[in-house]
Scaffold this active site. Structure first.
Site, short mmCIF file in Angstrom:
data_model
loop_
_atom_site.label_atom_id
_atom_site.label_comp_id
_atom_site.label_asym_id
_atom_site.label_seq_id
_atom_site.Cartn_x
_atom_site.Cartn_y
_atom_site.Cartn_z
N ARG A 64 7.73 4.91 17.01
CA ARG A 64 7.52 5.89 15.93
C ARG A 64 6.01 6.09 15.68
NH1 ARG A 64 8.30 5.51 9.92
NH2 ARG A 64 8.81 7.61 9.23
N HIS A 68 4.14 9.73 15.62
CA HIS A 68 3.40 10.20 14.45
C HIS A 68 1.92 10.38 14.76
CE1 HIS A 68 6.42 9.68 10.98
NE2 HIS A 68 7.08 9.72 12.12
N VAL A 72 0.06 14.84 15.25
CA VAL A 72 -1.00 15.25 14.32
C VAL A 72 -2.32 15.30 15.08
CG1 VAL A 72 -2.14 14.80 12.13
CG2 VAL A 72 0.26 14.18 12.43
N ASN A 96 4.52 8.82 6.32
CA ASN A 96 3.97 7.56 6.83
C ASN A 96 3.88 6.45 5.78
OD1 ASN A 96 3.55 8.93 9.24
ND2 ASN A 96 1.44 9.46 8.76
N HIS A 195 15.87 7.63 18.09
CA HIS A 195 16.62 7.13 16.94
C HIS A 195 17.85 6.33 17.36
CE1 HIS A 195 14.90 10.13 13.74
NE2 HIS A 195 14.01 9.28 14.19
#
Length: 320
Positions: A64, A68, A72, A96, A195
């Site tokens: 994860r 993330h 970005v 976050n 997931h």
């Protein structure tokens, strides 16, 4: 002729100086550290293996962390920068804060890599390698990780809030969000298969288990026992209750059975464009594993925009 060579020398020198100050976005390579840090992959693995063995959920957390980071402003380790009195980074963005984990594992890897190859391997490359190992250590596929990323000297909390898909996302918004990064709907659905491991806080799935109709009643009741309608926001539940710590295709089997934990999960199988692919992945683990690995490589190729100041950080938590 002499004037030509003199001008060429000046031009090349200027370009080299520019590449020190700004990223030249050189193409990533599987052999980037072959001469400068040949043991980097074994160093990363040597830290990841005991970390995942001690807490399998940490594998999911590192995966994860990679998502993330890359979503970005590219895979630039911006997610690792700590806030200071004069700087606000991404760690406390909505998706976050009190959620992302694994920073200490990356710190440990960085310390060992620096001891072996000082000021050579970027934090962004370490995160990419750690994510690959996390998947594999949880019995998932492996792949060659192209390397050569650089670390951003800054981060943007507003960009994190704007770019990271939320648990209430619709299928259309997920497709659009990934398309904005150059990733197809198929790649989005494959990457969502991460997931199949990990846990999520009650806060992020409460609305689904109490308010949505396209959910298996037995599954909803089981989740309600540890996620009350009020309170218990931080109570955890596995995305996949059958094999929560094994990287397999059970995530998709669950979606077909209306046992997706978050709204955004079940959106992938809800009478829309991805239903056929979800069925395919649910019935063929090998196809899913192959698509997932290829999509991870493609996502890992997202780089900061030209002009972004970058470096190889000595401490992943702060610029040099």
């Amino acid at each position: 002729m002499g004037l030509f060579f003199a001008r060429s020398f000046v031009l090349v020198t200027a370009l080299l100086v520019l590449c020190v100050l700004l990223p030249c976005n050189a193409k990533l390579s599987n052999k980037f550290y072959a001469k400068t840090c040949p043991n980097v992959e074994s160093i990363v693995r040597a830290v990841m293996a005991p970390a995942v063995a001690a807490e399998p959920r940490m594998g999911a957390s590192i995966i994860r962390l990679f998502f993330h980071d890359c979503f970005v402003n590219g895979c630039d380790a911006s997610i690792l920068l700590d806030d200071t009195p004069t700087f606000t980074g991404e760690k406390n963005a909505g998706a976050n804060a009190n959620s992302l984990r694994g920073y200490e594992v990356i710190d440990t890897i960085k310390t060992r890599v620096e001891a072996a190859c000082k000021a050579t391997v970027s934090c962004a490359d370490i995160v990419a390698l750690a994510a690959r190992d996390a998947v594999n250590l949880l019995r998932g596929p492996t792949w060659k990780v192209p390397l050569g990323r650089k670390d951003s000297r800054t981060a943007s909390q507003s960009a994190a809030n704007a770019n990271l898909p939320g648990p209430g996302s619709s299928a259309a918004s997920l497709v659009a969000s990934f398309a904005a990064k150059g990733l197809s709907a198929r790649e989005m659905t494959a990457l969502s298969g991460a997931h199949t491991v990990g846990r999520v806080r009650c806060l992020f799935f409460r609305g689904r288990i109490y308010g949505e109709a396209n959910i298996n009643a037995t599954f909803a009741a089981a989740r309600q026992r540890t996620c009350p309608q009020t309170g218990g926001d931080s109570n955890l539940a596995p995305f996949d209750e059958q094999t929560p710590d094994t990287f397999d295709n059970a995530y998709y089997t669950n979606l077909v059975a209306q046992r997706g934990l978050m709204h955004s999960d079940q959106e992938l199988f809800n009478g829309g464009s991805q239903d056929g692919l979800v069925r395919k992945y649910s019935g063929n683990a090998k196809i899913f594993a192959g698509d997932f690995a290829k999509a991870m490589v493609k996502m890992g190729g997202l780089l900061p925009a030209a002009g972004t100041p970058t470096e190889v950080r000595l401490n992943c938590r702060m610029p040099n």
